[in-house]
Design an enzyme around this catalytic site. Structure first.
Site, PDB file in Angstrom:
ATOM      1  N   LYS A 110      23.018   0.828  25.161  1.00  0.00           N
ATOM      2  CA  LYS A 110      22.788   0.572  26.598  1.00  0.00           C
ATOM      3  C   LYS A 110      24.103   0.285  27.319  1.00  0.00           C
ATOM      4  O   LYS A 110      24.248   0.598  28.492  1.00  0.00           O
ATOM      5  CB  LYS A 110      21.773  -0.554  26.816  1.00  0.00           C
ATOM      6  N   LYS A 192      15.502   9.791  20.473  1.00  0.00           N
ATOM      7  CA  LYS A 192      14.192   9.148  20.633  1.00  0.00           C
ATOM      8  C   LYS A 192      13.654   9.365  22.040  1.00  0.00           C
ATOM      9  O   LYS A 192      14.402   9.351  23.012  1.00  0.00           O
ATOM     10  CB  LYS A 192      14.364   7.659  20.287  1.00  0.00           C
ATOM     11  N   LYS A 195      11.563   6.034  28.119  1.00  0.00           N
ATOM     12  CA  LYS A 195      11.147   6.012  29.529  1.00  0.00           C
ATOM     13  C   LYS A 195      12.331   6.199  30.452  1.00  0.00           C
ATOM     14  O   LYS A 195      12.286   6.967  31.392  1.00  0.00           O
ATOM     15  CB  LYS A 195      10.586   4.631  29.897  1.00  0.00           C
TER      16      LYS A 195
END
Ligand code: ATP
Ligand code: LTN
Length: 325
Positions: A110, A192, A195
């Site tokens: 992230k 993966k 969202k």
């Protein structure tokens, strides 16, 4: 057994969230004491729109109910409404070496994705997750495999606390699904499904039939023609076969046989149909629930009360052991 899990209110759920986590939750609630949270304090560690957060929270609550979580059988609540989560996270931070947090894969990923927003909350994310789990002395944490590392760190933190201050916490175990622990993106089958990281390769649980068809038909497949499960060499078709198997309940070998003379196109058509039919009840239920805001808020309020009782009692123990009370 006591069970705890949560999802960030960052947008509509996708089939990865369902197959990796929620499908297990729906089963587990039948025979266990379950708490499922909407973890809004985790959602604010990455860029988000404050005007949309309350809407996202209510929508996620409606989605939890739409897929089969039953407020009579489990406790559904919003993380930020139980203040003990943030309080315990602070405390856990004082016994956790910085290096352990910096090593977390999700933190590294992230931070790379949002280089201009690497805040301390993102680094401390696993402390808040550990607090979520430890406050309720959960035995099991049903999640997808990407969250395993965080649950392992939680165990380590529990051990360290107990050793230093006395036995308060339980060491939780991660519970991964037998199959479907990591559903891949339809557009990039080596990554993966997510969202926020890749909306195009992400198949929403509540998407309209037309949209499902479009996304499945344009899913990236591999060279060659054979419909064969081989995740290393054929990640695209293997991901689709896995999804087919999990929604149909048929073994992968059986599906391979059924389509042994078929083309990718035919297989995808059949998968799109299967998904449209399987997801239809979820979509209808969600739509209906979204018109019942008062009902959903009441469920969350009841959940808050029940969760808070447990959380307050654990916090009292923690404070006593630490000399804070
Ligand atoms: P975001 O993009 O906001 O990080 P996400 O799509 O990665 O969201 P999370 O909210 O982080 O989803 O995850 C909720 C739950 O779903 C977790 O238990 C996680 O392990 C699981 N999960 C998420 N993506 C997948 C996936 N592709 N396959 C299997 N499980 C998944
Ligand atoms: N980090 C998790 C969400 C989460 C969670 C938890 C999962 C927050 N707290 C406690 C299990 C138990 C994620 O899916 N990104």
């Amino acid at each position: 057994m006591r069970i705890f899990s949560g999802i960030r209110p960052t947008g509509e759920l996708h089939i990865g969230n369902y197959l990796g986590a929620i499908k297990q939750w729906v089963k587990l609630q039948q025979e266990n004491e379950c708490l499922f949270s909407i973890v809004d304090l985790h959602a604010i560690t990455t860029p988000y729109n404050p005007k949309e957060l309350q809407k996202n929270i209510l929508e996620l609550a409606a989605e939890y109910l739409a897929v089969g979580l039953d407020p009579e059988k489990c406790i559904l609540f919003v993380q930020s409404q139980v203040k003990e989560h943030a309080e315990l996270a602070w405390i856990l931070g004082t016994i956790t070496p910085l290096g352990e947090l910096k090593r977390m894969t999700q933190f590294k990923e992230k931070s790379k994705k949002h280089p201009d927003y690497v805040n301390a909350g993102l680094l401390n994310y696993p402390l808040l997750m550990a607090a979520d789990i430890l406050l309720y002395k959960a035995d099991l944490v049903p999640v997808g495999v990407d969250q395993r590392q965080h649950v392992e760190l939680t165990r380590e933190i529990a051990r360290r606390f107990n050793k230093r201050f006395g036995p308060v916490f339980k060491e939780p175990q991660v519970l991964l699904p037998k199959m479907g622990e990591k559903i891949m993106s339809l557009q990039n089958p080596t990554k993966k499904m997510s969202k926020t990281d890749d909306p195009k390769g992400c198949l929403g649980l509540f998407e309209e039939p037309e949209e499902i068809k479009k996304k499945v038909m344009s899913a990236v497949t591999d060279s060659g023609k054979k419909i064969k499960y081989d995740p290393k060499r054929k990640p695209g078709i293997s991901n689709l076969l896995l999804i087919y198997s999990l929604f149909s309940g048929k073994a992968i070998e059986k599906i391979e046989k059924e389509f042994k003379d078929g083309s990718y196109k035919n297989f995808k058509k059949s998968l799109a149909e299967l998904l449209i039919n399987s997801l239809e009840p979820f979509r209808k239920k969600r739509k209906e629930l979204l018109t019942r805001e008062v009902y959903i808020k009441e469920i969350l309020e009841q959940g808050r009360k029940k969760a808070q009782l447990i959380a307050q009692s654990t916090m009292m123990e923690v404070k006593k052991q630490m000399g804070l009370f």
